[in-house]
Structures are given as structure tokens and as C-alpha cells.
Design a protein around this motif. Structure first.
Motif, PDB file in Angstrom:
ATOM      1  N   TYR A  86       0.803  -1.221   0.000  1.00 18.15           N
ATOM      2  CA  TYR A  86       0.000   0.000   0.000  1.00 18.15           C
ATOM      3  C   TYR A  86       0.842   1.280   0.000  1.00 18.15           C
ATOM      4  O   TYR A  86       0.417   2.293  -0.537  1.00 18.15           O
ATOM      5  CB  TYR A  86      -0.938  -0.005   1.207  1.00 18.15           C
ATOM      6  N   CYS A  87       2.023   1.237   0.626  1.00 16.25           N
ATOM      7  CA  CYS A  87       2.894   2.413   0.593  1.00 16.25           C
ATOM      8  C   CYS A  87       4.219   2.136  -0.097  1.00 16.25           C
ATOM      9  O   CYS A  87       4.979   3.072  -0.362  1.00 16.25           O
ATOM     10  CB  CYS A  87       3.137   2.949   2.006  1.00 16.25           C
ATOM     11  N   GLY A  88       4.523   0.880  -0.369  1.00 18.72           N
ATOM     12  CA  GLY A  88       5.724   0.525  -1.091  1.00 18.72           C
ATOM     13  C   GLY A  88       6.992   0.504  -0.264  1.00 18.72           C
ATOM     14  O   GLY A  88       8.068   0.228  -0.810  1.00 18.72           O
ATOM     15  N   ARG A  89       6.941   0.787   1.024  1.00 20.23           N
ATOM     16  CA  ARG A  89       8.150   0.800   1.838  1.00 20.23           C
ATOM     17  C   ARG A  89       8.624  -0.630   2.109  1.00 20.23           C
ATOM     18  O   ARG A  89       7.838  -1.552   2.234  1.00 20.23           O
ATOM     19  CB  ARG A  89       7.893   1.520   3.173  1.00 20.23           C
ATOM     20  N   ALA A  98       0.784  -5.651   4.661  1.00 20.21           N
ATOM     21  CA  ALA A  98       0.723  -4.228   4.978  1.00 20.21           C
ATOM     22  C   ALA A  98       1.661  -3.948   6.130  1.00 20.21           C
ATOM     23  O   ALA A  98       1.781  -4.761   7.065  1.00 20.21           O
ATOM     24  CB  ALA A  98      -0.702  -3.809   5.342  1.00 20.21           C
ATOM     25  N   CYS A  99       2.353  -2.782   6.059  1.00 19.43           N
ATOM     26  CA  CYS A  99       3.214  -2.378   7.159  1.00 19.43           C
ATOM     27  C   CYS A  99       2.352  -1.861   8.310  1.00 19.43           C
ATOM     28  O   CYS A  99       1.142  -1.659   8.169  1.00 19.43           O
ATOM     29  CB  CYS A  99       4.203  -1.311   6.696  1.00 19.43           C
ATOM     30  N   ARG A 100       2.989  -1.605   9.436  1.00 21.39           N
ATOM     31  CA  ARG A 100       2.207  -1.180  10.588  1.00 21.39           C
ATOM     32  C   ARG A 100       1.637   0.218  10.385  1.00 21.39           C
ATOM     33  O   ARG A 100       0.543   0.519  10.872  1.00 21.39           O
ATOM     34  CB  ARG A 100       3.076  -1.213  11.843  1.00 21.39           C
ATOM     35  N   LEU A 101       2.342   1.100   9.695  1.00 24.03           N
ATOM     36  CA  LEU A 101       1.824   2.442   9.461  1.00 24.03           C
ATOM     37  C   LEU A 101       0.522   2.388   8.664  1.00 24.03           C
ATOM     38  O   LEU A 101      -0.469   3.051   9.016  1.00 24.03           O
ATOM     39  CB  LEU A 101       2.867   3.289   8.733  1.00 24.03           C
ATOM     40  N   CYS A 102       0.488   1.599   7.598  1.00 21.95           N
ATOM     41  CA  CYS A 102      -0.731   1.473   6.803  1.00 21.95           C
ATOM     42  C   CYS A 102      -1.828   0.754   7.593  1.00 21.95           C
ATOM     43  O   CYS A 102      -3.019   1.080   7.460  1.00 21.95           O
ATOM     44  CB  CYS A 102      -0.435   0.727   5.502  1.00 21.95           C
ATOM     45  N   ILE A 116     -11.639  -3.936   8.149  1.00 20.72           N
ATOM     46  CA  ILE A 116     -10.611  -2.960   7.789  1.00 20.72           C
ATOM     47  C   ILE A 116     -10.434  -2.937   6.272  1.00 20.72           C
ATOM     48  O   ILE A 116     -10.267  -3.987   5.639  1.00 20.72           O
ATOM     49  CB  ILE A 116      -9.286  -3.305   8.485  1.00 20.72           C
ATOM     50  N   ASP A 117     -10.459  -1.744   5.685  1.00 20.04           N
ATOM     51  CA  ASP A 117     -10.236  -1.555   4.249  1.00 20.04           C
ATOM     52  C   ASP A 117      -8.885  -0.876   4.078  1.00 20.04           C
ATOM     53  O   ASP A 117      -8.766   0.353   4.135  1.00 20.04           O
ATOM     54  CB  ASP A 117     -11.349  -0.712   3.637  1.00 20.04           C
ATOM     55  N   LEU A 118      -7.838  -1.668   3.878  1.00 19.60           N
ATOM     56  CA  LEU A 118      -6.484  -1.116   3.802  1.00 19.60           C
ATOM     57  C   LEU A 118      -6.298  -0.262   2.559  1.00 19.60           C
ATOM     58  O   LEU A 118      -5.650   0.794   2.607  1.00 19.60           O
ATOM     59  CB  LEU A 118      -5.465  -2.259   3.819  1.00 19.60           C
ATOM     60  N   GLY A 119      -6.859  -0.678   1.447  1.00 25.66           N
ATOM     61  CA  GLY A 119      -6.656   0.083   0.211  1.00 25.66           C
ATOM     62  C   GLY A 119      -7.294   1.458   0.251  1.00 25.66           C
ATOM     63  O   GLY A 119      -6.659   2.465  -0.094  1.00 25.66           O
ATOM     64  N   ARG A 123      -5.367   5.379   0.602  1.00 25.22           N
ATOM     65  CA  ARG A 123      -5.420   5.879  -0.782  1.00 25.22           C
ATOM     66  C   ARG A 123      -4.777   7.255  -0.914  1.00 25.22           C
ATOM     67  O   ARG A 123      -4.095   7.543  -1.907  1.00 25.22           O
ATOM     68  CB  ARG A 123      -6.879   5.930  -1.229  1.00 25.22           C
ATOM     69  N   TYR A 124      -4.971   8.115   0.091  1.00 29.27           N
ATOM     70  CA  TYR A 124      -4.465   9.481   0.009  1.00 29.27           C
ATOM     71  C   TYR A 124      -3.316   9.747   0.978  1.00 29.27           C
ATOM     72  O   TYR A 124      -2.991  10.907   1.249  1.00 29.27           O
ATOM     73  CB  TYR A 124      -5.598  10.474   0.296  1.00 29.27           C
ATOM     74  N   GLY A 125      -2.689   8.705   1.494  1.00 28.79           N
ATOM     75  CA  GLY A 125      -1.569   8.895   2.409  1.00 28.79           C
ATOM     76  C   GLY A 125      -1.901   8.410   3.824  1.00 28.79           C
ATOM     77  O   GLY A 125      -2.950   7.816   4.061  1.00 28.79           O
TER      78      GLY A 125
END
Length: 560
Positions: A86-89, A98-102, A116-119, A123-125
């Protein structure tokens, strides 16, 4: 140190010509000087310097914690490295990639009653946050069972019926085992994970304990010689070297029907160490005797199983004698005569008594199994054991222990001091044994003394506050036994006091024998003693140092 550029290997107090007063921090004007003109909070190498978490970017972590917040430290030990979808990190990613931040961003925007909807959430950060602070989201308790049923929709698992034995045994690198366990995922792990959640909900496990068992199961998947087969208990015993959990993992595997209990008891290990150098025929005869001692015998002559501690004491008494016979050239116990038995016994002391009981039991079993021709101990008298005189304890020490701030210690001392319970009876007490202030114990109905009832109420309140979801039926529980169904250990709760249960029990019985003028029948009925045991206390009435009376815990009408 004062400065690095130019290099000064002294602090301001130790500079030549000093001491000098350190200057204020050039960034925040603080007087807590560290180095390079900065204080211990502003300098990036100082222990109190605040920074961002290297995984979730949360603000408020320290160098001493390797620049990770508490939650990311847990993620670091449970999830592998990977690229977040989701963030590419490139960081630690969970089960949904998914990372913990996302993941925290999605939790923050999660609506009650919805998944939970991760995408959509990322989507906007992402919104950054402070470290070590949990988001308080509204929960819908009605949906929790549905989520659990959705999680348990795992297909049935059938373990393999065959095993692959290892070609050779080698020491594994804990770092490699840990890294592989983070990626372990198969039918066995998924099936056991569902069993863990069911077992944890039933026994009131904490989230931390549940996660530790799941992590231990992943470690077992890496350590198994045959992945997908049932797990041996000896493999579980290797988990501590990889920071795994033993007791709870064994409980889960047993509940799942996937445990092969191949553990060797302490008595069997002690027996093996004492008989390793004996001839093969002699060792085989001793193994037959040990099996009858531990498991009993259903064939004539029948025999009940003995306590493992009894077997250990008898092994301790006969091991030197049998080793001496083996050193003298004997290959079998069938060669031993009565004269050799009498010559090998110690002259006096407790070891002679242990040896006499052990040899009589050994040759009796061997003769019954027709492994020897005659019993050389037949008709051998037993040496009487020297008895000790029970002595009273200091009343001040008992009263101090009764007022202990630890409710478990106070209740344990009270039960023994007023009703003379043994340590084994104390650990075996169950909640259902006490009804309406009366204790049902070994066929006796004991009315609890007033001080005991007060401390019982305090302990039950403490237990309910500390382990509210524990279903352990025993009265006394601890940190290890509360999430299980086993009793507490032998040292609970005596680690918190200098008094020993046996000495305290003797003090109580000694007080009663003096108060009743030597009424042996009353002592037997009150404390469940045999006549022989009660006479040991009755003989103290004529002791010159105990004739003046005995003062201890005040007796009450309920305690008698």
C-alpha cells in the motif's frame, strides 16, 4: 565529553585548569550538557534524544530502544521483511502484506461493525501519530463471535502418518530459525492457530500469551524433522533456546491432538544416571523394578504405583550398594545372597533405612517376576528411624506472616497455622472444597476459623481482580497456573515467607496436644493423623523444655 571537533577527551569538570561550568545548550538553552554544545535531549547520540520510529515513523522513541516503538518491536519479532503493498516501503509486513503504518491508518478510519479496508484507508496517504499510544476505537461486542467464526473457517487438518528420521543431528543457528519462523505458514500452523484462539478464549489467556504460543508453533514448524506430522514433546522442550514457550504450547498441542508425549520424568533420568555403568542383565532387572514402582502391576502379585519421590529415595539408597556389587564382578542380582545384603547395608542413619526398604522392594518384585531364585531380604528386619521432637515456633514470626501484604501468603499461613494442612493438601485445594465457611478435606468437615475466612475473602478478591477469566478450579493460582488447569508449584506461596509448612503444621498440632492435655483421639480426629503419628506429639508432654506450656497463634472456637 566536551567536544569532538576539535577532539577533547574531557568533560568540562575534568578539563585541565577546571572544573568549568558547562555551557547551556545552544539549541534549547538547557543546562543538561551532553556534548558538541547540545544537551542530552538535543544531541542525536544522547540517550534521551527523541526521534521517529524507524518502522512506523511515529514520533517519541529513544536510541536505547533501537529507535522502535513498543508495537514495532513486537512486529519486528513476529513478521518478516517485505515490501508493503500500500505504501511501497521495505519494512516489516503483516499477514495482509501491509506495514504497521498502513495498518494503523486503516484502524483509525475503520467504521464500527465493518472490516478494515487497507486500500481505501491508505489511498491518500497516512496520518502520522505519537509513539506508544493506542488508538481508542469504538467496538461492537455483538460482532466479536461472528469474527471468531469467520476466522475458524479453516479446513480440517490431518497430520502425516509417517515420519522422516534425521540423518544426523546438528546445532541450528537461532537467527536463521527465527527468520524462517516468520515465514512459516502451512496447514499445521493455521490449524493450530485456530486451536490457540479457542483455547485462549476458554482459559482467559492474555493477548501476549496467545501471541507467544503462535510464535512458538511457527518455531516448531521450522524445527520439525517432518513438517506436517505430530509434534514430539522433546521438540517443544527445545523452544527456550529460541525464546519460545513450553507449557502453554504443550497444552495447545495436547488439546489439538497433535502431541506425542515422549518426555522422560525426573526419576527416570536420575535412574539412568545411576545405572549407566551397570552390567546389562543387572540394569534390565532394575528397569523391571522401576516400571512396577512407577506404573504398578496388574498381574499377581498386584502392586499399586508408588510416588515418584519414594522411588527416587529408594534408588538413592540402593544405587551405591548395587554399584559395589557390579564392581565386585557380579553380573546379575540373582547371584546376591543374604550375607552380601547384610554386609552391604550402612551401619546406621537414614541411608540404611532407605537401602533396606529399597532392597526389600527390589528383590520382592524380581522374585515375583521369576527373575531371581530366592529373595535374599526375606525375613530381614527393618531398622527403626530416629524420630525428632517437634518444637514450637516463634509466635511473633507467625503473627507477622499472618499480616503479610501478599494475600496468598496470608491465607496459606492461616490455613496451616489454624487447621494444620500439609503443603500437598494446600496446593490441591479447589474452590468447590469450601462452602459456607466450611472446608471439606479427605472426608472431614472443617469449620474455618474467623481469621482464615477474612484472609480467604481477601485472596478471592485479589484472584478475581488479577485473573478474572481464569477457569483453574484450584483455590491457589499463580502467574503460570492461572491460564491452565494445573495446581501451583510446591514453593507457592512459601517463597514469600521464611516459615515452612511442615514446621508450622507441627506447631499447630503441638499447641493442640498441650491444650487438650494429651487427648490422642481428638488429635487424630481433628487433623487426620494416625495413632502412631499422634503419639509423637503426645510424648512432648513429658519433655522438660515443653512442660511449661506452649504459646502460639490464639485458638478460637471455630479453630477447635
Amino acid at each position: 565529553m566536551a567536544w569532538v571537533r576539535p577532539r577533547v577527551d574531557f568533560c568540562y569538570e575534568c578539563l585541565p585548569g577546571g572544573p568549568f561550568t558547562p555551557p547551556a545548550c545552544r539549541k534549547c538553552a538547557s543546562d543538561r550538557y551532553f556534548s558538541e554544545g547540545l544537551c542530552d535531549r538535543c544531541h542525536p547520540g544522547a540517550p534521551l534524544h527523541v526521534g521517529s520510529c524507524r518502522d512506523c515513523l511515529a514520533w517519541g522513541v529513544y536510541r536505547s530502544r533501537n529507535w522502535r516503538c513498543w508495537s514495532c518491536r513486537w512486529w519486528h519479532t513476529h513478521y518478516p521483511l517485505g515490501d508493503c503493498d500500500y505504501c511501497g516501503r521495505h519494512t516489516r509486513v503483516g499477514e495482509r502484506q501491509a506495514c504497521r503504518l498502513c495498518f494503523e491508518q486503516a484502524r483509525m478510519l475503520q467504521e464500527p461493525g465493518r472490516a478494515i479496508d487497507l486500500g481505501e484507508a491508505n489511498r491518500y496517504g497516512q496520518q502520522l501519530f505519537f509513539a506508544n499510544m493506542r488508538f481508542q476505537r469504538p467496538r461492537t461486542p455483538r460482532l466479536k463471535p461472528e469474527r471468531q467464526r469467520a476466522r475458524r473457517a479453516t479446513t480440517d487438518f490431518r497430520p502425516l502418518t509417517w515420519r522422516q528420521d534425521p540423518l544426523f543431528v546438528m546445532d541450528l543457528d537461532p537467527t536463521v530459525v527465527h527468520a524462517r519462523s516468520l515465514r512459516a505458514d502451512n496447514d499445521l500452523v493455521r490449524y493450530c492457530t485456530d486451536v490457540v484462539h479457542d483455547h485462549a478464549g476458554k482459559h482467559g489467556w492474555s493477548k501476549r500469551q496467545t501471541n507467544d504460543v503462535i510464535r512458538s508453533l511457527r518455531l516448531l514448524q521450522v524445527l520439525q524433522d517432518t513438517p506436517g506430522a505430530k509434534v514430539k514433546a522433546s521438540e517443544v522442550l527445545q523452544l527456550p533456546r529460541y525464546d519460545g514457550n513450553i507449557s502453554s504450547t504443550l497444552d495447545v498441542l495436547a488439546a489439538a491432538g497433535l502431541l506425542i508425549d515422549d518426555r522422560v520424568s525426573n526419576v527416570e533420568r536420575y535412574f539412568a544416571s545411576k545405572t549407566a555403568q551397570l552390567p546389562e542383565p543387572m540394569r534390565a532387572q532394575l528397569e523391571v523394578w522401576l516400571d512396577v514402582m512407577l506404573n504398578g502391576s496388574n498381574t499377581a502379585p498386584r502392586q499399586r504405583s508408588r510416588d515418584p519421590q519414594t522411588a527416587r529415595i529408594q534408588i538413592m539408597g540402593i544405587a551405591p550398594i548395587i554399584q559395589a556389587w557390579a564392581d565386585a564382578g557380579h553380573q546379575s542380582l540373582a547371584e546376591i545372597t543374604s550375607e552380601q545384603v547384610h554386609a552391604a547395608l550402612p551401619e546406621t542413619g537414614a541411608r540404611r533405612n532407605w537401602a533396606e526398604y529399597g532392597l526389600r522392594s527390589l528383590f520382592k518384585v524380581l522374585k515375583a517376576r521369576k527373575l531371581i531364585f530366592t529373595n535374599p531380604t526375606r525375613g530381614m528386619p527393618l531398622t527403626a528411624v530416629n524420630t525428632t521432637v517437634p518444637l514450637p515456633l516463634d509466635s511473633g514470626a507467625i503473627r507477622k506472616a499472618l499480616d503479610s501484604p501478599d494475600p496468598a501468603v496470608a491465607l496459606g499461613i492461616a490455613l496451616v497455622a489454624f487447621h494444620a494442612l500439609t503443603a500437598k493438601q494446600l496446593s490441591g485445594l479447589q474452590l468447590t472444597d469450601i462452602v459456607d465457611g466450611r472446608l471439606a478435606l479427605d472426608g472431614r468437615d472443617i469449620p474455618l476459623a474467623g481469621p482464615v475466612r477474612v484472609r480467604l475473602t481477601a485472596w478471592l478478591d485479589h484472584r478475581n481482580r488479577t485473573w478474572p477469566h481464569s477457569i483453574n478450579p484450584h483455590l491457589f493460582v499463580g502467574r503460570v497456573s492461572a491460564p491452565r488447569l494445573v495446581p501451583v508449584g510446591k514453593q507457592f506461596p512459601w517463597k514469600g515467607t521464611d516459615l515452612r509448612p511442615q514446621a508450622l503444621r507441627e506447631d499447630r498440632i503441638l499447641q493442640e496436644i498441650h491444650a487438650t492435655g494429651g487427648d490422642v483421639r481428638r488429635i487424630c480426629d481433628l487433623f487426620g493423623l494416625s495413632v502412631e503419628s499422634a503419639m509423637r506429639y503426645a510424648q512432648t508432654l513429658a519433655h522438660p523444655e515443653l512442660e511449661q506450656g506452649h504459646v502460639s497463634v490464639p485458638r478460637t472456637q471455630d479453630s477447635t
